[in-house]
Design an enzyme around this catalytic site. Sequence first.
Site, PDB file in Angstrom:
ATOM      1  N   SER A  66       0.829  -1.207   0.000  1.00 19.91           N
ATOM      2  CA  SER A  66       0.000   0.000   0.000  1.00 19.91           C
ATOM      3  C   SER A  66       0.860   1.253   0.000  1.00 19.91           C
ATOM      4  O   SER A  66       0.595   2.205  -0.750  1.00 19.91           O
ATOM      5  CB  SER A  66      -0.926   0.004   1.219  1.00 19.91           C
ATOM      6  OG  SER A  66      -1.856  -1.053   1.161  1.00 19.91           O
TER       7      SER A  66
ATOM      8  N   ARG B 137       0.922   8.068   6.032  1.00 20.15           N
ATOM      9  CA  ARG B 137       0.028   7.259   6.870  1.00 20.15           C
ATOM     10  C   ARG B 137      -1.374   7.836   6.873  1.00 20.15           C
ATOM     11  O   ARG B 137      -2.347   7.089   6.894  1.00 20.15           O
ATOM     12  CB  ARG B 137       0.571   7.131   8.295  1.00 20.15           C
ATOM     13  CG  ARG B 137      -0.324   6.245   9.136  1.00 20.15           C
ATOM     14  CD  ARG B 137       0.353   5.259   9.971  1.00 20.15           C
ATOM     15  NE  ARG B 137       1.458   4.512   9.504  1.00 20.15           N
ATOM     16  CZ  ARG B 137       1.386   3.206   9.206  1.00 20.15           C
ATOM     17  NH1 ARG B 137       0.223   2.573   9.229  1.00 20.15           N
ATOM     18  NH2 ARG B 137       2.467   2.545   8.880  1.00 20.15           N
TER      19      ARG B 137
ATOM     20  N   HIS C  78      -2.754   6.650   3.691  1.00 16.18           N
ATOM     21  CA  HIS C  78      -3.004   5.211   3.800  1.00 16.18           C
ATOM     22  C   HIS C  78      -4.306   4.934   4.540  1.00 16.18           C
ATOM     23  O   HIS C  78      -5.078   4.038   4.174  1.00 16.18           O
ATOM     24  CB  HIS C  78      -1.831   4.543   4.518  1.00 16.18           C
ATOM     25  CG  HIS C  78      -2.010   3.086   4.770  1.00 16.18           C
ATOM     26  ND1 HIS C  78      -2.429   2.590   5.994  1.00 16.18           N
ATOM     27  CD2 HIS C  78      -1.835   1.996   3.971  1.00 16.18           C
ATOM     28  CE1 HIS C  78      -2.489   1.277   5.925  1.00 16.18           C
ATOM     29  NE2 HIS C  78      -2.143   0.894   4.713  1.00 16.18           N
TER      30      HIS C  78
END
Length: 207
Positions: free
Chosen positions: A14, A37, A40
Amino acid sequence: MIEHIKPMDIENRSFQIITELLGDRKLDPENAPVIKRAIHTSADFDYADNLVFSPHAVAKGIQALRDGCDIVTDTQMAKSGINKTILGKLGGEVHCFMSDPEVAAEAKERGITRAIVSMERAAGLPKPCIFAIGNAPTALICLHEQIACGKLDPALIIGVPVGFVNVVESKELIIASDVPYIVARGRKGGSNIAAAICNAMLYQIMR
């Protein structure tokens, strides 16, 4: 085509895809793990633009965590999402006072939000704290007031409430303050983003 990836490799893949989709976009190396993050967690690449950082906010947050600081959230969801195993190894814990019956009663009596009462309680905690705010702009407004009158000196404020009423304005108050901050400018954010930013710093310590 469907990619056949082992479960343990899904997160790494990812992040590879995120890096590929960012293309030639250059992110500050210190801030990049936090930005990626957040992307994500949300699949929203707007965070590459709307996350703003005071100078060395990430480094200051990481140092505070290394020193055993606590984290205060404004939702149980954010509290649940933070990696408490890593935080505990560093000597910290997560506090959320929003579900405390005494907080609810005081908020009702005073005609204010539970978030305000929760931040007032957090100001009395004995340890330095990172405040991870993903839902309540009134929490950010209260933090700003507590800082202005010298009752609070946060290690870091993560200001990412989502919504429409006072959301943009409350974030700008924190940006204009003298405390370290990571803020999602505009209306986007959420408890998941607040937790993701905390985890981005925690994972850098334990990687």
